[in-house]
Design a protein around this motif. Structure first.
Motif, mmCIF file in Angstrom:
data_model
loop_
_atom_site.group_PDB
_atom_site.id
_atom_site.type_symbol
_atom_site.label_atom_id
_atom_site.label_comp_id
_atom_site.label_asym_id
_atom_site.label_seq_id
_atom_site.Cartn_x
_atom_site.Cartn_y
_atom_site.Cartn_z
ATOM 1 N N SER A 118 52.787 41.738 -2.578
ATOM 2 C CA SER A 118 52.069 41.228 -3.958
ATOM 3 C C SER A 118 51.674 39.769 -2.990
ATOM 4 O O SER A 118 50.390 39.445 -3.408
ATOM 5 N N LYS A 119 52.107 39.631 -1.826
ATOM 6 C CA LYS A 119 51.604 38.245 -1.574
ATOM 7 C C LYS A 119 49.944 38.202 -0.606
ATOM 8 O O LYS A 119 49.670 37.779 -0.853
ATOM 9 N N VAL A 125 43.982 39.794 0.208
ATOM 10 C CA VAL A 125 42.697 41.006 -0.649
ATOM 11 C C VAL A 125 42.182 40.511 -1.345
ATOM 12 O O VAL A 125 40.412 40.503 -1.215
ATOM 13 N N LEU A 126 42.847 40.422 -2.159
ATOM 14 C CA LEU A 126 41.694 39.085 -3.489
ATOM 15 C C LEU A 126 40.747 38.502 -3.318
ATOM 16 O O LEU A 126 38.938 38.397 -3.570
ATOM 17 N N PRO A 127 40.880 37.486 -2.130
ATOM 18 C CA PRO A 127 39.798 35.890 -2.409
ATOM 19 C C PRO A 127 38.562 36.812 -1.445
ATOM 20 O O PRO A 127 37.868 36.266 -1.766
ATOM 21 N N PRO A 128 38.659 38.056 -0.627
ATOM 22 C CA PRO A 128 37.363 37.957 -0.032
ATOM 23 C C PRO A 128 36.314 38.877 -1.338
ATOM 24 O O PRO A 128 35.155 38.961 -1.207
ATOM 25 N N LEU A 129 37.106 39.772 -2.016
ATOM 26 C CA LEU A 129 36.681 40.550 -3.001
ATOM 27 C C LEU A 129 36.398 39.501 -4.248
ATOM 28 O O LEU A 129 35.277 40.105 -4.201
ATOM 29 N N SER A 130 37.079 38.508 -3.789
ATOM 30 C CA SER A 130 36.221 37.983 -5.737
ATOM 31 C C SER A 130 34.944 37.089 -4.728
ATOM 32 O O SER A 130 34.221 36.804 -5.369
ATOM 33 N N VAL A 163 50.528 26.717 -7.559
ATOM 34 C CA VAL A 163 52.053 27.005 -8.754
ATOM 35 C C VAL A 163 53.064 27.565 -8.944
ATOM 36 O O VAL A 163 53.518 28.645 -9.230
ATOM 37 N N ILE A 164 52.884 28.800 -8.145
ATOM 38 C CA ILE A 164 53.849 30.121 -7.867
ATOM 39 C C ILE A 164 54.787 29.083 -7.226
ATOM 40 O O ILE A 164 55.678 29.897 -6.829
ATOM 41 N N ASP A 165 55.366 28.119 -6.545
ATOM 42 C CA ASP A 165 56.137 27.693 -5.863
ATOM 43 C C ASP A 165 57.441 27.892 -6.777
ATOM 44 O O ASP A 165 57.455 27.322 -7.722
ATOM 45 N N LEU A 166 58.659 28.204 -6.213
ATOM 46 C CA LEU A 166 59.773 28.154 -6.713
ATOM 47 C C LEU A 166 59.855 26.134 -7.109
ATOM 48 O O LEU A 166 60.682 27.204 -7.997
#
Length: 271
Positions: A118-119, A125-130, A163-166
């Motif tokens: 997921s990381k 992967v997601l930032p270049p596609l966006s 945001v997702i920092d534990l």
């Protein structure tokens, strides 16, 4: 003549009475008082020694090792996989992810059950596609628009990483991550989330027992949680005894991974 003899006799009787009063009676009273104090101190020390012995036996049944043998817990597999509050706030070295739009800093520990796969999808992967999705038309300004879109996606990814920092999670979030790591560690390779496995159940109970023991050290008058601690310790012992009857090799292999001695599971448990 008679008067002088009478005076001498009275003085001798008085001196003898004073000597007996100040030598034998007072001395005996002092000796008896010292003996009473020594006996009282010895009784108090005996009660203290008994309490220390009971506490040591209770700690042995709860923690699974003798006092002074904390290295058994620190070197076991379970202690290395769980995240404590001290380790959560002391690990401040971020993880750097290199991407086409720039470097993204990730916190050492992520929440919400985010795995390595997921990381990679979220930050590689997601930032270049966006960014490519934002540039829909080809024009003379397409290069600048693409750079601007990639910079925007980098900012979004950095904000999402915070945001997702534990460290933003509460105690339940930290406990959820520890349970997830524990289940993954002690599950078989074919089924990475086998929560019914005895090793997994014993490991989860060990985490709960140690957390409750830490709470009771700070709040010693919490009787309800002390009763809950006693139930958890006996439940863990019951599961491990079942595993011993089921497979002796698995039983002997799981004890050092949990930081437990065999004597802390078998026999009478005083909690």
């Amino acid at each position: 003549m008679f008067k002088s003899c009478l005076i001498n006799v009275s003085q001798s009787v008085a001196s003898s009475s004073r000597s007996s009063l100040h030598t034998s009676a007072v001395l005996n009273a002092r000796l008896s008082s010292k003996q009473a104090r020594h006996e009282k101190i010895s009784k108090v020390q005996a009660r203290i020694n008994y309490k220390l012995a009971v506490d040591a036996q209770r700690e042995y049944a709860v923690l699974g090792h003798r006092p002074g043998q904390d290295h058994k817990w620190r070197s076991c597999a379970l202690a290395k996989v769980i995240i404590t509050e001290d380790a959560l706030y002391s690990d401040s070295v971020p993880e750097i992810i290199h991407s086409p739009e720039g470097d993204i800093e990730l916190p050492p520990h992520l929440s919400f059950g985010i795995t390595e796969r997921s990381k990679e999808l979220l930050f590689k992967v997601l930032p270049p596609l966006s960014a490519q999705e934002g540039v829909t038309k080809f024009s003379e300004n397409v290069v600048s628009e693409m750079q601007e879109a990639m910079e925007t996606e980098k900012t979004k990814a950095s904000m999402f990483a915070k945001v997702i920092d534990l460290r933003n999670a509460n105690a339940k979030g930290l406990a959820f991550e520890n349970r997830r790591h524990c289940i993954k560690l002690f599950s078989p390779p074919g089924n990475p989330f086998d929560t019914g496995r005895p090793e997994v159940q014993a490991a989860l109970l060990t985490i709960q027992i140690r957390g409750l023991w830490k709470h009771l050290l700070a709040f010693r008058k919490d009787i309800d949680n002390r009763r809950g601690l006693r139930q958890l310790v006996h439940k863990r012992a019951k599961i491990l005894k079942y595993l011993r009857r089921l497979d002796r090799d698995r039983y002997e292999a799981i004890l050092p991974q949990l930081g437990l001695d065999a004597a802390s599971v078998e026999g009478e448990l005083v909690v």
